[in-house]
Structures are given as C-alpha cells and as structure tokens.
Design a protein around this motif. Structure first.
Motif, PDB file in Angstrom:
ATOM      1  N   ASP A 167       0.834  -1.195   0.000  1.00  9.36           N
ATOM      2  CA  ASP A 167       0.000   0.000   0.000  1.00  9.36           C
ATOM      3  C   ASP A 167       0.873   1.250   0.000  1.00  9.36           C
ATOM      4  OD1 ASP A 167       0.940   0.336   2.582  1.00  9.36           O
ATOM      5  OD2 ASP A 167      -0.968  -0.098   3.559  1.00  9.36           O
ATOM      6  N   ASP A 168       0.241   2.420   0.161  1.00  8.40           N
ATOM      7  CA  ASP A 168       0.984   3.669   0.067  1.00  8.40           C
ATOM      8  C   ASP A 168       1.936   3.885   1.233  1.00  8.40           C
ATOM      9  OD1 ASP A 168      -0.352   4.196  -2.284  1.00  8.40           O
ATOM     10  OD2 ASP A 168      -1.931   5.371  -1.317  1.00  8.40           O
ATOM     11  N   GLU A 169       1.797   3.091   2.285  1.00  8.43           N
ATOM     12  CA  GLU A 169       2.697   3.172   3.429  1.00  8.43           C
ATOM     13  C   GLU A 169       3.757   2.076   3.412  1.00  8.43           C
ATOM     14  OE1 GLU A 169       0.289   3.190   6.923  1.00  8.43           O
ATOM     15  OE2 GLU A 169      -0.711   5.085   6.420  1.00  8.43           O
ATOM     16  N   ARG A 187       3.171  -1.146   3.373  1.00 10.31           N
ATOM     17  CA  ARG A 187       2.715  -2.349   4.078  1.00 10.31           C
ATOM     18  C   ARG A 187       2.263  -3.401   3.060  1.00 10.31           C
ATOM     19  NH1 ARG A 187      -0.769   0.083   6.582  1.00 10.31           N
ATOM     20  NH2 ARG A 187       0.526   0.747   8.335  1.00 10.31           N
ATOM     21  N   THR A 221      -1.969  -5.036   5.224  1.00 14.12           N
ATOM     22  CA  THR A 221      -3.185  -4.326   4.829  1.00 14.12           C
ATOM     23  C   THR A 221      -4.102  -5.331   4.163  1.00 14.12           C
ATOM     24  OG1 THR A 221      -2.202  -2.134   4.609  1.00 14.12           O
ATOM     25  CG2 THR A 221      -4.135  -2.598   3.251  1.00 14.12           C
ATOM     26  N   HIS A 223      -5.439  -2.981  10.029  1.00 10.25           N
ATOM     27  CA  HIS A 223      -5.403  -2.321   8.719  1.00 10.25           C
ATOM     28  C   HIS A 223      -6.339  -3.057   7.759  1.00 10.25           C
ATOM     29  CE1 HIS A 223      -2.045  -0.001  10.232  1.00 10.25           C
ATOM     30  NE2 HIS A 223      -1.430  -1.125  10.557  1.00 10.25           N
TER      31      HIS A 223
END
Length: 260
Positions: A127-129, A131, A178, A203
């Motif tokens: 994901d954008d983080e 994860r 996530t 998440h």
C-alpha cells in the motif's frame, strides 16, 4: 445486441414500516415488468433486478425519491435474455445473513478502497505506506472456484455465517498486513471489514463496489477467472458479459445467499 439491463444494488440504512415498503416495492416493480429479488430488513435493502433499460431506470428514479435511498448506487450489466424467472420481494432479519447482530453497517462503514487504488497497490505489492497488501475473499467456496483475485486468501467457507469463526481462527495471520476484503458487489465485504476491525485486525479496507465495480474500472488485472452471480447467467467475465446462455445452468444456486 444484449437488450436486458441487470442491476445490483444495496444500501445499509435503518428502515421501518417494512410490510408497507414491501407492498410499494412489489407494485412498482410489477407495473414495470421487472423481475429479480429484493430483500428488505431493518438494516437496509439489497436487490438484483433485470428488465428493459427504460423500466429499470424509471424504477431506480422512483426509488431514489425516498430520501433514504437518494444515494443508492447501482452496478449495471447486460444479458441477451431475462436471467430471473420471477419477482421476489422478501422481508428478512438481515439483507445479508451473518448471524452477528452486533455488526451494524448503517452506524458507520469500514474504510473503503476503490478499484483503481487496489489495482495500483497490487501492481506495487504494497500500500501507500509500504505495508504488504493481501486480498481476502469473503464469498462462498463455490463462488471462489469460478474466479478470484490472484493469491487471494480463501478460507473455503460454505456460507457467509461461517466468516466470523474463520476470521477468529486466522486472525493472527493478518497482523502487520493491509487486508482488502472483497465480494461480488460490496455487501458481504462491508460487513466482513467491520467485523475484522472490531476483532482487532488493524489495517482493513473493503473493496468499494466489489468485484463488479473492479471489473468496470480495472478490468481483469490481478483477477483470474470470472465472477459468479446469483442468477441464470451464472458468471460474468471482466467485460461484465455473461459466460453462458441464460437457462444453460438450471442447477445454479438459488439467491438465498444473494448479494449485490
């Protein structure tokens, strides 16, 4: 040219006066020669319907005159013939049965991710983080066998009522990831995502609009096979076209576990 418009829609919203709503819906649908299934419950509405496009659009315009359904979104697909044999408008304890009354989607949704974002995450593998992203299929095993996201988690549940216990058995496997729950049109994965968050999975997202919306916006990327649907079309390909002719699979499961 396919001439029958099929729509799937649901909305979690607190409803009262269910017998009166049932009668009004039945009259509105019969007068427009629309077939399919509508489920009503105190928690909302769930429908799968098919007819001429003009009749479907006229019905949806009528339904949206009710402020409770003003923002109802419908997913559309086409077929050569009517995939439903009759019209059913039923009152049920839940519009999608989970047997977990503490889950109340009308009180607030779990976070959702749209199809375009999910495809981007799956392209990247995170994901954008940063994860790791995993997809979790909340549908029944026979639906999964028709098609699902590549490498999706599949707990082989036979009914959606089995999802809570399956989650509790596998919860630790999801930590640090996530998790994107998905289903045909959004209703099961919405309840599932709320349950997972309440069970301590940190998440969690639901795939907004489910597989059907994903097909519409992202095509077949990361998806193998087709999407099972609870009518005589049996399955839709990523172009939202039926795999087989109507009536060719008369032993398809009935819509007792239907969802949109």
């Amino acid at each position: 040219m396919m001439k029958v418009l099929n729509v799937a829609a649901y909305k979690f919203v607190s409803l009262e006066g269910l017998p009166e709503r049932q009668a009004a819906l039945r009259e509105a649908l019969q007068s427009r020669n629309i077939k399919g299934t509508v489920l009503l419950a105190g928690e909302g509405i769930n429908l799968f319907l098919a007819a001429r496009a003009s009749d479907i659009h006229d019905f949806l315009a009528w339904l949206r005159l009710d402020p409770l359904f003003h923002e109802l979104e419908a997913k559309e697909s086409w077929s050569h013939a009517q995939p439903f044999r009759k019209l059913l408008v039923k009152i049920k304890p839940e519009i999608i049965r989970m047997d977990h009354p503490a889950i109340q989607p009308a009180a607030g949704r779990a976070p959702a991710v749209n199809a375009v974002t999910l495809r981007r995450w799956l392209d990247a593998g995170h994901d954008d983080e940063g994860r790791p992203v995993v997809t979790l299929d909340t549908r029944n095993d026979f639906e999964v066998d028709v098609g699902t996201f590549r490498d999706a988690i599949d707990w082989r549940i036979t009914k959606f009522t089995g999802f809570p216990q399956a989650l509790l058995q596998h919860r630790e496997e999801l930590q640090g990831k996530t998790v994107v729950s998905f289903c045909t049109g959004g209703i099961r994965c919405e309840k599932a995502a709320i349950f997972m968050r309440e069970a301590g999975v940190e998440h969690v997202f639901q795939l907004d609009g489910g597989i059907l919306k994903y097909f519409e916006e992202s095509g077949h990327a990361h998806f193998d096979g087709e999407c099972f649907v609870f009518d005589e079309r049996r399955a839709l390909d990523p172009a939202l076209k039926p795999r087989v002719n109507v009536g060719a699979l008369s032993d398809s499961p009935a819509p007792q576990d239907m969802e949109s």
